[in-house]
Motif scaffolding. Structure first.
Motif, PDB file in Angstrom:
ATOM      1  N   LEU A   1       1.069  -1.342   0.008  1.00 12.77           N
ATOM      2  CA  LEU A   1       0.118  -0.020   0.067  1.00 12.77           C
ATOM      3  C   LEU A   1       1.065   1.110   0.018  1.00 12.77           C
ATOM      4  O   LEU A   1       1.980   1.337   0.590  1.00 12.77           O
ATOM      5  CB  LEU A   1      -0.986   0.014   1.222  1.00 12.77           C
ATOM      6  N   THR A   2       0.484   2.195  -0.725  1.00  9.99           N
ATOM      7  CA  THR A   2       1.245   3.604  -0.658  1.00  9.99           C
ATOM      8  C   THR A   2       1.165   4.361   0.677  1.00  9.99           C
ATOM      9  O   THR A   2       0.355   3.745   1.694  1.00  9.99           O
ATOM     10  CB  THR A   2       0.446   4.364  -1.773  1.00  9.99           C
ATOM     11  N   SER A   3       2.143   5.187   0.630  1.00 10.66           N
ATOM     12  CA  SER A   3       2.496   5.738   2.365  1.00 10.66           C
ATOM     13  C   SER A   3       1.196   6.537   2.507  1.00 10.66           C
ATOM     14  O   SER A   3       1.024   6.863   3.847  1.00 10.66           O
ATOM     15  CB  SER A   3       3.852   6.291   1.976  1.00 10.66           C
ATOM     16  N   THR A   4       0.196   7.065   1.555  1.00  9.52           N
ATOM     17  CA  THR A   4      -0.635   7.913   1.987  1.00  9.52           C
ATOM     18  C   THR A   4      -2.089   7.104   1.975  1.00  9.52           C
ATOM     19  O   THR A   4      -3.277   7.550   2.042  1.00  9.52           O
ATOM     20  CB  THR A   4      -0.820   9.025   0.869  1.00  9.52           C
ATOM     21  N   HIS A   5      -2.151   5.771   1.566  1.00 12.65           N
ATOM     22  CA  HIS A   5      -3.228   4.997   1.772  1.00 12.65           C
ATOM     23  C   HIS A   5      -3.997   4.980   3.229  1.00 12.65           C
ATOM     24  O   HIS A   5      -3.463   4.819   4.079  1.00 12.65           O
ATOM     25  CB  HIS A   5      -2.885   3.646   1.324  1.00 12.65           C
ATOM     26  N   PRO A   6      -5.208   5.656   3.245  1.00 11.76           N
ATOM     27  CA  PRO A   6      -5.875   5.732   4.294  1.00 11.76           C
ATOM     28  C   PRO A   6      -5.894   4.528   5.346  1.00 11.76           C
ATOM     29  O   PRO A   6      -5.846   4.616   6.478  1.00 11.76           O
ATOM     30  CB  PRO A   6      -7.271   6.149   4.287  1.00 11.76           C
TER      31      PRO A   6
ATOM     32  N   ALA B   1       5.530   7.235   9.628  1.00  8.90           N
ATOM     33  CA  ALA B   1       4.187   7.143   8.942  1.00  8.90           C
ATOM     34  C   ALA B   1       3.818   8.537   8.310  1.00  8.90           C
ATOM     35  O   ALA B   1       3.728   8.765   7.205  1.00  8.90           O
ATOM     36  CB  ALA B   1       3.148   6.587   9.731  1.00  8.90           C
ATOM     37  N   PHE B   2       4.036   9.368   9.296  1.00 11.49           N
ATOM     38  CA  PHE B   2       3.817  10.945   9.067  1.00 11.49           C
ATOM     39  C   PHE B   2       4.575  11.409   7.933  1.00 11.49           C
ATOM     40  O   PHE B   2       4.188  12.057   6.914  1.00 11.49           O
ATOM     41  CB  PHE B   2       3.693  11.848  10.058  1.00 11.49           C
TER      42      PHE B   2
ATOM     43  N   ASP C   1      -9.826  12.319  -4.566  1.00 12.98           N
ATOM     44  CA  ASP C   1     -10.866  11.477  -3.552  1.00 12.98           C
ATOM     45  C   ASP C   1     -10.278  10.932  -2.255  1.00 12.98           C
ATOM     46  O   ASP C   1     -11.099  10.513  -1.384  1.00 12.98           O
ATOM     47  CB  ASP C   1     -11.358  10.450  -4.591  1.00 12.98           C
ATOM     48  N   SER C   2      -8.935  10.942  -2.261  1.00 14.47           N
ATOM     49  CA  SER C   2      -8.488  10.356  -1.004  1.00 14.47           C
ATOM     50  C   SER C   2      -7.619  11.184  -0.348  1.00 14.47           C
ATOM     51  O   SER C   2      -7.311  10.897   0.764  1.00 14.47           O
ATOM     52  CB  SER C   2      -7.255   9.045  -1.518  1.00 14.47           C
ATOM     53  N   HIS C   3      -7.695  12.438  -0.723  1.00 10.78           N
ATOM     54  CA  HIS C   3      -6.723  13.370  -0.132  1.00 10.78           C
ATOM     55  C   HIS C   3      -7.398  13.750   1.393  1.00 10.78           C
ATOM     56  O   HIS C   3      -6.802  13.941   2.176  1.00 10.78           O
ATOM     57  CB  HIS C   3      -6.696  14.907  -1.009  1.00 10.78           C
ATOM     58  N   LYS C   4      -8.956  13.829   1.374  1.00 11.85           N
ATOM     59  CA  LYS C   4      -9.386  14.237   2.744  1.00 11.85           C
ATOM     60  C   LYS C   4      -9.167  13.269   3.799  1.00 11.85           C
ATOM     61  O   LYS C   4      -8.600  13.493   4.832  1.00 11.85           O
ATOM     62  CB  LYS C   4     -10.930  14.684   2.366  1.00 11.85           C
ATOM     63  N   ASP C   5      -9.522  11.911   3.198  1.00  9.51           N
ATOM     64  CA  ASP C   5      -9.453  10.728   4.401  1.00  9.51           C
ATOM     65  C   ASP C   5      -8.040  10.790   4.764  1.00  9.51           C
ATOM     66  O   ASP C   5      -7.960  10.406   6.032  1.00  9.51           O
ATOM     67  CB  ASP C   5      -9.767   9.780   3.773  1.00  9.51           C
ATOM     68  N   SER C   6      -6.895  10.786   4.033  1.00  8.86           N
ATOM     69  CA  SER C   6      -5.791  10.789   4.358  1.00  8.86           C
ATOM     70  C   SER C   6      -5.274  11.931   5.395  1.00  8.86           C
ATOM     71  O   SER C   6      -4.440  11.477   6.196  1.00  8.86           O
ATOM     72  CB  SER C   6      -4.766  10.471   3.226  1.00  8.86           C
ATOM     73  N   THR C   7      -5.270  13.117   4.842  1.00 16.23           N
ATOM     74  CA  THR C   7      -5.093  14.214   5.500  1.00 16.23           C
ATOM     75  C   THR C   7      -5.615  14.445   6.952  1.00 16.23           C
ATOM     76  O   THR C   7      -4.986  14.706   8.020  1.00 16.23           O
ATOM     77  CB  THR C   7      -5.269  15.731   4.894  1.00 16.23           C
ATOM     78  N   VAL C   8      -6.927  13.734   7.116  1.00 14.30           N
ATOM     79  CA  VAL C   8      -7.567  13.642   8.544  1.00 14.30           C
ATOM     80  C   VAL C   8      -6.947  12.639   9.422  1.00 14.30           C
ATOM     81  O   VAL C   8      -6.478  13.238  10.620  1.00 14.30           O
ATOM     82  CB  VAL C   8      -8.869  13.400   8.256  1.00 14.30           C
ATOM     83  N   ILE C   9      -6.337  11.683   9.002  1.00 18.78           N
ATOM     84  CA  ILE C   9      -5.845  10.751   9.936  1.00 18.78           C
ATOM     85  C   ILE C   9      -4.218  11.129   9.945  1.00 18.78           C
ATOM     86  O   ILE C   9      -3.698  10.933  11.202  1.00 18.78           O
ATOM     87  CB  ILE C   9      -5.556   9.442   8.837  1.00 18.78           C
ATOM     88  N   MET C  10      -3.661  11.818   8.966  1.00 20.26           N
ATOM     89  CA  MET C  10      -2.254  12.619   9.010  1.00 20.26           C
ATOM     90  C   MET C  10      -2.431  13.409  10.165  1.00 20.26           C
ATOM     91  O   MET C  10      -1.491  13.550  11.084  1.00 20.26           O
ATOM     92  CB  MET C  10      -1.770  13.112   7.919  1.00 20.26           C
TER      93      MET C  10
END
Length: 261
Positions: free
Chosen positions: A183-188, A218-219, A232-241
């Motif tokens: 999985l990519t490093s930015t995968h939720p 991870a960060f 479409d993945s940016h929001k989910d990933s940045t929230v977790i970050m």
């Protein structure tokens, strides 16, 4: 009234029709905040066999998270009351202590039941459909196992606690090995795993240094990949970050305070 009933005649028909009925009932139960019924529906959906879709996996996670989460919160409240009594911060009557003991024991029983339930579901029905086939689902299920063994470790003592800690660690490690490879490093899902894996180190293993290392790695890895992240993945990933970053800030501060003291 229960939304899910294995003897319900309205679910007669093909396997696909039954799955669609169970999926719809799971969604309705979630909207109505009938989380125990939601658990029953999504559990039966998983037991019908076959792979769960992304939507179905998320519903499975939400159902057990809500049911188990409410019981974890109650367990923490009564545990805190016991602690305050021990420190003579509050005056609790004998009847009050008995009531708190009863509730705590009930929450422990419920937590063991629901956690054991989802762990069996994952091992028996879900992981076999994902292992060596779908990396995201495999990481998702191993992470879930780590989470629920972590919850069991919270309420356990002695050898039982050590067993839960070991099983949680093994599950997180399996998830992490697969996630960092496939999985990519930015995968939720990978970021969510890093978040919970670091919490496990901090809260269960009491290892602030390792918790911060996992979170920082991870960060920083995700930060370098944000520019190539689909919208479409940016929001989910940045929230977790942001959650990971908040934990790093809090834990670093706590570690520094301990050092000063």
């Amino acid at each position: 009234m229960q939304l899910c009933n294995t003897e319900d005649k309205t679910m007669a028909g093909s396997a696909d029709e039954k799955r669609q009925t169970l999926l719809l009932r799971t969604k309705v139960a979630e909207q109505a905040e009938m989380y125990e019924d939601m658990v029953k529906c999504v559990k039966e959906l998983a037991e019908t066999g076959g792979k769960l879709s992304l939507e179905e996996r998320n519903l499975l996670s939400a159902a057990y998270k809500n049911v188990v989460g409410s019981r974890r919160a109650a367990w923490r409240v009564v545990t805190a009351l016991d602690q305050k009594k021990a420190e003579q911060e509050v005056d609790v009557s004998d009847s009050g202590r008995q009531a708190a003991k009863w509730l705590r024991e009930k929450m422990v029983t419920d937590l063991k039941e629901f956690c054991g339930d989802v762990l069996t579901l994952i091992d028996k029905f879900l992981l076999p459909t994902a292992e060596n086939q779908e990396a995201e689902a495999e990481v998702f299920y191993h992470k879930m196992k780590g989470d629920y063994y972590r919850y069991l470790a919270e309420i356990s003592e002695g050898d039982e606690r050590e067993d839960m800690v070991t099983k949680a660690k093994e599950s997180y490690e399996k998830a992490y090995a697969k996630a960092t490879t496939d999985l990519t490093s930015t995968h939720p899902v990978r970021l969510g795993l890093a978040l919970n894996w670091s919490v496990f180190h901090y809260e269960i293993r009491k290892d602030g240094k390792e918790a911060c290392r996992v979170a920082n790695d991870a960060f920083n890895a995700a930060l370098s990949g944000l520019d190539n992240l689909p919208e479409d993945s940016h929001k989910d990933s940045t929230v977790i970050m942001q959650l990971i970053r908040d934990n790093i800030t809090l834990w670093t501060s706590e570690q520094e305070n301990k050092g000063e003291n």
